[in-house]
Design a protein around this motif. Structure first.
Motif, short mmCIF file in Angstrom:
data_model
loop_
_atom_site.label_atom_id
_atom_site.label_comp_id
_atom_site.label_asym_id
_atom_site.label_seq_id
_atom_site.Cartn_x
_atom_site.Cartn_y
_atom_site.Cartn_z
N GLU A 92 -5.39 -25.00 31.70
CA GLU A 92 -4.22 -25.06 30.85
C GLU A 92 -4.58 -25.70 29.38
OE1 GLU A 92 0.25 -26.47 31.02
OE2 GLU A 92 -1.01 -27.02 32.46
N GLY A 93 -4.25 -25.07 28.28
CA GLY A 93 -4.55 -25.33 26.89
C GLY A 93 -5.70 -25.04 26.43
N ASN B 240 -9.85 -27.34 34.68
CA ASN B 240 -8.44 -27.24 34.48
C ASN B 240 -8.18 -26.31 33.04
OD1 ASN B 240 -5.90 -27.54 34.09
ND2 ASN B 240 -5.95 -29.51 33.03
N PHE C 173 -1.91 -17.14 35.92
CA PHE C 173 -1.50 -17.98 34.98
C PHE C 173 -1.11 -17.05 33.74
CE2 PHE C 173 -5.94 -17.30 34.01
CZ PHE C 173 -5.99 -17.33 32.58
N ASN C 174 -0.31 -17.79 32.83
CA ASN C 174 0.06 -17.18 31.62
C ASN C 174 -0.81 -17.33 30.59
OD1 ASN C 174 2.33 -16.15 32.90
ND2 ASN C 174 3.57 -17.70 32.66
N LYS D 185 -4.40 -18.41 24.37
CA LYS D 185 -4.25 -19.85 25.25
C LYS D 185 -3.52 -19.77 26.66
CE LYS D 185 -3.38 -23.41 22.45
NZ LYS D 185 -2.68 -24.47 21.69
N ALA D 186 -4.21 -20.50 27.49
CA ALA D 186 -3.59 -20.55 28.74
C ALA D 186 -2.55 -21.87 28.58
CB ALA D 186 -4.68 -21.14 29.73
N VAL D 187 -1.36 -21.16 28.84
CA VAL D 187 -0.05 -22.02 28.74
C VAL D 187 0.81 -22.45 29.98
CG1 VAL D 187 0.07 -21.21 26.11
CG2 VAL D 187 1.28 -19.87 28.17
N SER D 188 0.01 -22.25 31.12
CA SER D 188 0.61 -22.58 32.47
C SER D 188 -0.60 -23.08 33.34
CB SER D 188 1.38 -21.41 33.04
OG SER D 188 0.67 -20.34 33.34
N GLU D 189 -0.01 -23.79 34.48
CA GLU D 189 -1.15 -24.11 35.36
C GLU D 189 -1.27 -22.81 36.28
OE1 GLU D 189 0.61 -27.45 37.54
OE2 GLU D 189 0.71 -28.73 35.96
#
Length: 220
Positions: A65-66, A63, A35-36, A16-20
Motif C-alpha cells: 500500500e502506497g 506491504n 488490490f486497487n 500507486k497501490a491505494v488499498s490493502e
C-alpha cells in the motif's frame, strides 16, 4: 514463457497501490490477492483499477500500500454469480511486478494490446453532445481453452468504423484501461453507484483470411 502468454493480451501499467491486499482465491496451492491501483491520466483525474497478484510475486515487495508499482500482465475476466445473475468481473492479472520511484508515475504508462474476436454485435450511439461511441465485447483466447471477455469502447472515426463489425470478426487493438463510475437503479428504485472497467481504444485493425485491412486510427 511470459512472452508466449502475452501474445494476444498484454498490459503495461504504472500506478500507486491505494488499498490493502485482500485474499482472492487459491489455484493448485498458489494464493492470489487483490488490490486497487491508482493510475493517473493526462488530465488531473485518475483511474482506479483492480489488480490480482500471486503471493509468490508479493514475497519481495512486502506491504504494497502506497508503493509505486510497474506491472506487466493481462486484462482478464471471470464470471461471478451474484443476486441470481452472472456478473463479469475484470482484473489486471499481474505476471511481473516491481517497485519503482515516484518519478515513474509521470510517464502515464497505461497501455494494452489485445487480439481477439468480436462476440456481440457492436452498439453504436451518440452522446447528447454529438460524440460518436461504439461499444465492443472482445473474446480473447487464453491457455487451456479459456477466453477472457473484454468490454471495449471506441470514439469518433473508430466508432463509425467499428459499428460495421460482425460477430466473429478477428481484430487487434491498442488502447488504455479505464474505470468509469455510473449510477444503476435497483428494484426499489434507488440508484446505487457502480464502477465499470473497459478498454478505451486508440487504434485498431481488422484481421481476415486476406490479411490486414488498413487500420483505422482515432481522430481524438
Amino acid at each position: 514463457m511470459i512472452e508466449h502468454i502475452l501474445e494476444n493480451n498484454e498490459v503495461l501499467i504504472i500506478g500507486k497501490a491505494v488499498s490493502e491486499l485482500t485474499y482472492s482465491h487459491k489455484v493448485y496451492g498458489e494464493g492470489f490477492y487483490s488490490f486497487n491501483l491508482e493510475v493517473p491520466r493526462l488530465s488531473d483525474s485518475a483511474d482506479i483499477l483492480p489488480v490480482t497478484v500471486s503471493e509468490r510475486l508479493l514475497a519481495s515487495l512486502g506491504n504494497i500500500e502506497g508503493k509505486i508499482l510497474d506491472i506487466t500482465g493481462q486484462f482478464r475476466s471471470y464470471n461471478q454469480y451474484e443476486e441470481g445473475k452472472n456478473r463479469l468481473i475484470l482484473t489486471i492479472f499481474a505476471l511481473e511486478v516491481k517497485e519503482v520511484s515516484e518519478e515513474e508515475m509521470k510517464k502515464n504508462k497505461n497501455t494494452i494490446y489485445l487480439s481477439g474476436f468480436v462476440c456481440k454485435d457492436p452498439v453504436y450511439r451518440t452522446t447528447p453532445f454529438g460524440r460518436e461511441i461504439t461499444d465492443l465485447l472482445l473474446a480473447v483466447n487464453r491457455s487451456y481453452h479459456k477466453s477472457d471477455y473484454i468490454p471495449c469502447i471506441t470514439w469518433g472515426r473508430n466508432a463509425r468504423y467499428a459499428q460495421g463489425l460482425k460477430t466473429g470478426a478477428h481484430i487487434e487493438l491498442w488502447g488504455r484501461i479505464q474505470s468509469r463510475a455510473y449510477q444503476k437503479k435497483v428494484e426499489t428504485g434507488e440508484a446505487i453507484s457502480k464502477v465499470a472497467y473497459e478498454v478505451s481504444i486508440s487504434k485498431m485493425e481488422i484481421l481476415d483470411e486476406k490479411g490486414v485491412v488498413p487500420e483505422a486510427e482515432s481522430s481524438n
